[in-house]
Design a protein around this motif. Structure first.
Motif, mmCIF file in Angstrom:
data_model
loop_
_atom_site.group_PDB
_atom_site.id
_atom_site.type_symbol
_atom_site.label_atom_id
_atom_site.label_comp_id
_atom_site.label_asym_id
_atom_site.label_seq_id
_atom_site.Cartn_x
_atom_site.Cartn_y
_atom_site.Cartn_z
ATOM 1 N N HIS A 1 0.824 -1.218 0.000
ATOM 2 C CA HIS A 1 0.000 0.000 0.000
ATOM 3 C C HIS A 1 0.856 1.266 0.000
ATOM 4 O O HIS A 1 0.589 2.231 0.721
ATOM 5 N N GLY A 2 1.911 1.242 -0.800
ATOM 6 C CA GLY A 2 2.755 2.417 -0.955
ATOM 7 C C GLY A 2 3.801 2.616 0.115
ATOM 8 O O GLY A 2 4.591 3.551 0.029
ATOM 9 N N LYS A 3 3.846 1.747 1.113
ATOM 10 C CA LYS A 3 4.801 1.908 2.211
ATOM 11 C C LYS A 3 5.874 0.825 2.151
ATOM 12 O O LYS A 3 5.560 -0.364 2.018
ATOM 13 N N ILE A 4 7.138 1.231 2.270
ATOM 14 C CA ILE A 4 8.232 0.263 2.282
ATOM 15 C C ILE A 4 8.187 -0.527 3.587
ATOM 16 O O ILE A 4 8.145 0.053 4.674
ATOM 17 N N MET A 5 8.206 -1.837 3.474
ATOM 18 C CA MET A 5 8.126 -2.715 4.642
ATOM 19 C C MET A 5 9.532 -3.020 5.167
ATOM 20 O O MET A 5 10.072 -4.116 4.968
ATOM 21 N N HIS A 6 10.140 -2.043 5.853
ATOM 22 C CA HIS A 6 11.474 -2.249 6.421
ATOM 23 C C HIS A 6 11.443 -3.337 7.490
ATOM 24 O O HIS A 6 12.448 -4.041 7.699
ATOM 25 N N ASP A 7 10.300 -3.495 8.154
ATOM 26 C CA ASP A 7 10.186 -4.541 9.173
ATOM 27 C C ASP A 7 10.297 -5.931 8.558
ATOM 28 O O ASP A 7 10.782 -6.863 9.198
ATOM 29 N N VAL A 8 9.804 -6.064 7.333
ATOM 30 C CA VAL A 8 9.897 -7.355 6.633
ATOM 31 C C VAL A 8 11.337 -7.582 6.182
ATOM 32 O O VAL A 8 11.887 -8.671 6.324
ATOM 33 N N GLY A 9 11.929 -6.536 5.638
ATOM 34 C CA GLY A 9 13.326 -6.657 5.226
ATOM 35 C C GLY A 9 13.563 -6.213 3.796
ATOM 36 O O GLY A 9 12.934 -6.724 2.873
ATOM 37 N N VAL A 10 14.448 -5.252 3.618
ATOM 38 C CA VAL A 10 14.890 -4.819 2.293
ATOM 39 C C VAL A 10 16.233 -5.484 2.022
ATOM 40 O O VAL A 10 17.180 -5.308 2.786
ATOM 41 N N ALA B 1 18.154 -13.213 -3.656
ATOM 42 C CA ALA B 1 17.709 -12.063 -2.861
ATOM 43 C C ALA B 1 16.199 -11.870 -2.982
ATOM 44 O O ALA B 1 15.513 -11.592 -1.992
ATOM 45 N N VAL B 2 15.669 -12.018 -4.201
ATOM 46 C CA VAL B 2 14.221 -11.860 -4.391
ATOM 47 C C VAL B 2 13.460 -12.984 -3.694
ATOM 48 O O VAL B 2 12.433 -12.749 -3.047
ATOM 49 N N ALA B 3 13.972 -14.219 -3.792
ATOM 50 C CA ALA B 3 13.326 -15.355 -3.128
ATOM 51 C C ALA B 3 13.323 -15.162 -1.609
ATOM 52 O O ALA B 3 12.333 -15.480 -0.931
ATOM 53 N N LEU B 4 14.418 -14.636 -1.083
ATOM 54 C CA LEU B 4 14.495 -14.383 0.356
ATOM 55 C C LEU B 4 13.467 -13.339 0.777
ATOM 56 O O LEU B 4 12.806 -13.471 1.819
ATOM 57 N N CYS B 5 13.303 -12.311 -0.035
ATOM 58 C CA CYS B 5 12.316 -11.268 0.259
ATOM 59 C C CYS B 5 10.897 -11.835 0.203
ATOM 60 O O CYS B 5 10.061 -11.534 1.066
ATOM 61 N N ILE B 6 10.612 -12.658 -0.796
ATOM 62 C CA ILE B 6 9.292 -13.292 -0.907
ATOM 63 C C ILE B 6 9.021 -14.155 0.311
ATOM 64 O O ILE B 6 7.917 -14.140 0.879
ATOM 65 N N ASP B 7 10.013 -14.909 0.734
ATOM 66 C CA ASP B 7 9.872 -15.779 1.904
ATOM 67 C C ASP B 7 9.572 -14.959 3.165
ATOM 68 O O ASP B 7 8.723 -15.320 3.973
ATOM 69 N N HIS B 8 10.257 -13.839 3.327
ATOM 70 C CA HIS B 8 10.024 -12.959 4.478
ATOM 71 C C HIS B 8 8.625 -12.354 4.436
ATOM 72 O O HIS B 8 7.965 -12.233 5.473
ATOM 73 N N CYS B 9 8.173 -11.963 3.243
ATOM 74 C CA CYS B 9 6.826 -11.409 3.101
ATOM 75 C C CYS B 9 5.770 -12.445 3.468
ATOM 76 O O CYS B 9 4.771 -12.129 4.117
ATOM 77 N N HIS B 10 6.008 -13.672 3.048
ATOM 78 C CA HIS B 10 5.071 -14.756 3.368
ATOM 79 C C HIS B 10 5.021 -15.003 4.867
ATOM 80 O O HIS B 10 3.939 -15.156 5.456
ATOM 81 N N ASP B 11 6.180 -15.048 5.509
ATOM 82 C CA ASP B 11 6.231 -15.318 6.951
ATOM 83 C C ASP B 11 5.632 -14.175 7.771
ATOM 84 O O ASP B 11 5.086 -14.406 8.854
ATOM 85 N N ALA B 12 5.713 -12.961 7.259
ATOM 86 C CA ALA B 12 5.212 -11.805 8.010
ATOM 87 C C ALA B 12 3.692 -11.791 8.087
ATOM 88 O O ALA B 12 3.120 -11.249 9.035
#
Length: 486
Positions: free
Chosen positions: A282-291, A385-396
């Motif tokens: 929703h337009g906000k960078i999810m730093h909590d998830v992980g960049v 790196a993209v797979a790791l980000c997807i995994d973090h988004c899923h877990d969050a």
């Protein structure tokens, strides 16, 4: 008004034409476009709901001819018809009628529609569908928007120009150390912005300014948060001290996502020095998830190609020549091992320098995005790196709808390398479980290296700009102690 309508009517309809009632002509209309058909149906339904003499003498005109008359009047005259009576107001205020006017304006209509339905309320973005807006009202507001100066700067190159123009009006090298807090950042930013205004021959006090914030300090530590806040404060302070009336500073990744007509997704920005994988909801960078940050950027690819050319004793005068060859001859192999067995020779003529012929260098250069080790770099591959980000988004589990992180938007000039989209999709499906890989879609850079600039253009041409997205100097001071939205 009646005289003008009759004059247009006389010039549009032959004297021997057979008139039909408007309410029944929608069934015989042969519109060539979907939008025109939708307009006819929408207007026909409204007119049927009115009395049989809803438009007076104009009831005798076939609907498609009637619509052409209204369009010939132009938006200003058409808007005046709303005061005639309720029936005319219903007809002329119809959204599809005003969409036809908007479609003739600058810029792709689908991008304009996305912006007005998703971004006009400002930040934070709406997370639920908003009530359909009056596009007559939106058209009137857009005609009064002052426009803005857009400055999309990074560690390597900057694009700048007017929001009312079709493309950036200028480009310049920046080489600003945005992430280096030890450098005198404020003074360097002040000089940088002053240079841009000088090149555009404009006073800083005349227009709002939209600035892209480079992706730096990707960690979620307290030190990284402080660094990001200080960068934003330095940008705002430098511009307000130059008497800019209002400023909108938004992350480059968020702007690139907007340019792709998305508000949620993962942006893969291949920048000058590094590649950033940024989850945005929703337009906000999810730093909590992980960049995720990968130490492979455009300059590394150019440097690697230079080394390969030197090994083959190919003579060139500057790094510009190498970059030109990279942009015109290099690509990403779908299957690297299979590509090694092919004849991949290709040639390109660089102005002044002459012709150059590359062989395996054409795809080996782009391969370091996925296998950095072949260039002696100790970094994870782009797909990892993209797979790791997807995994973090899923877990969050930030939202019940988990499709938001399966849209991956590429950004940056290097992201335009042919084959990159297909290779990244292939690699992600190989390393991710099917539950995560199903539905993944990689979107190429919507505007190449200028994606962030065009995202800023969407914002600065909004019907609610600058009020919905900008802050003034007076508003900045009380907010300077808070955590900025970007």
């Amino acid at each position: 008004m009646a005289f003008l309508l009759k004059k247009l009517l006389d010039s549009t309809i032959p004297s021997n034409s057979n008139s039909t009632s408007i309410s029944s002509s929608s069934s015989t209309s042969n519109s060539n476009s979907t939008s025109s058909l939708a307009t006819h149906v929408s207007l026909s339904n409204q007119i049927i709901a009115c009395s049989s003499s809803s438009t007076g003498e104009f009831d005798r005109i076939p609907l498609d001819v009637f619509m052409q008359i209204l369009k010939l009047l132009g938006p200003k005259e058409a808007a005046k018809l709303t005061v005639i009576c309720k029936s005319w107001k219903l007809i002329v205020s119809d959204n599809m009628f005003w969409i036809s006017y908007l479609q003739n304006q600058q810029g792709p209509w689908d991008s304009m529609f996305f912006a007005e339905t998703n971004l006009r309320s400002g930040y934070p973005l709406r997370t639920y569908p908003s009530r359909m807006q009056s596009f007559m009202h939106i058209y009137g507001q857009r005609s009064q928007v002052p426009g803005a100066i857009i400055i999309d700067g990074g560690s390597g190159y900057c694009k700048f120009g007017w929001s009312k123009y079709d493309s950036p009006s200028g480009r310049a090298a920046t080489f600003l150390e945005f992430g280096n807090l030890e450098s005198p950042l404020y003074s360097r930013l002040r000089h940088f912005f002053a240079t841009i205004y000088s090149r555009m021959h404009v006073k800083s006090s005349t227009q709002p300014t939209v600035v892209s914030i480079p992706i730096t300090q990707s960690e979620n530590t307290q030190a990284a948060k402080t660094a990001r806040r200080q960068l934003k404060e330095a940008i705002y302070s430098a511009l307000f001290d130059m008497n800019v009336p209002s400023v909108c500073a938004v992350s480059q990744a968020t702007l690139a996502l907007f340019a792709a007509r998305r508000t949620s997704g993962i942006v893969v920005n291949i920048g000058f020095n590094q590649t950033s994988v940024v989850p945005i909801l929703h337009g906000k960078i999810m730093h909590d998830v992980g960049v995720e940050a990968v130490g492979v950027g455009a300059i590394k690819l150019t440097g690697y190609l230079r080394e390969q050319m030197q090994q083959r004793n190919l003579r060139f005068s500057s790094l510009y020549t190498v970059r030109t060859l990279k942009e015109n001859l290099c690509y990403v192999a779908i299957d690297y091992e299979a590509e090694l067995r092919k004849d991949t020779e290709g040639s390109f003529e660089v102005p002044v320098e002459g012709w150059f012929t590359l062989k395996q260098e054409r795809f080996q250069t782009g391969e370091i995005l996925f296998q950095p080790r072949i260039a002696g770099l100790s970094a994870m591959g782009l797909h990892q790196a993209v797979a790791l980000c997807i995994d973090h988004c899923h877990d969050a589990r930030l939202t019940p709808d988990e499709t938001w992180f399966k849209t991956i938007v590429l950004a940056g000039g290097t992201a335009c390398l042919p084959g990159l989209v297909e290779r990244l999709e292939k690699e992600l499906r190989l390393i991710l479980p099917s539950s995560l890989s199903n539905g993944i879609r990689v979107i190429p850079p919507p505007y190449g290296a200028d994606s962030a600039w065009y995202g800023a253009q969407l914002l600065s041409n909004l019907s609610t700009f600058p009020n919905s997205w900008c802050i003034t100097k007076k508003e900045f001071r009380p907010k300077s102690r808070r955590n900025f939205i970007w």
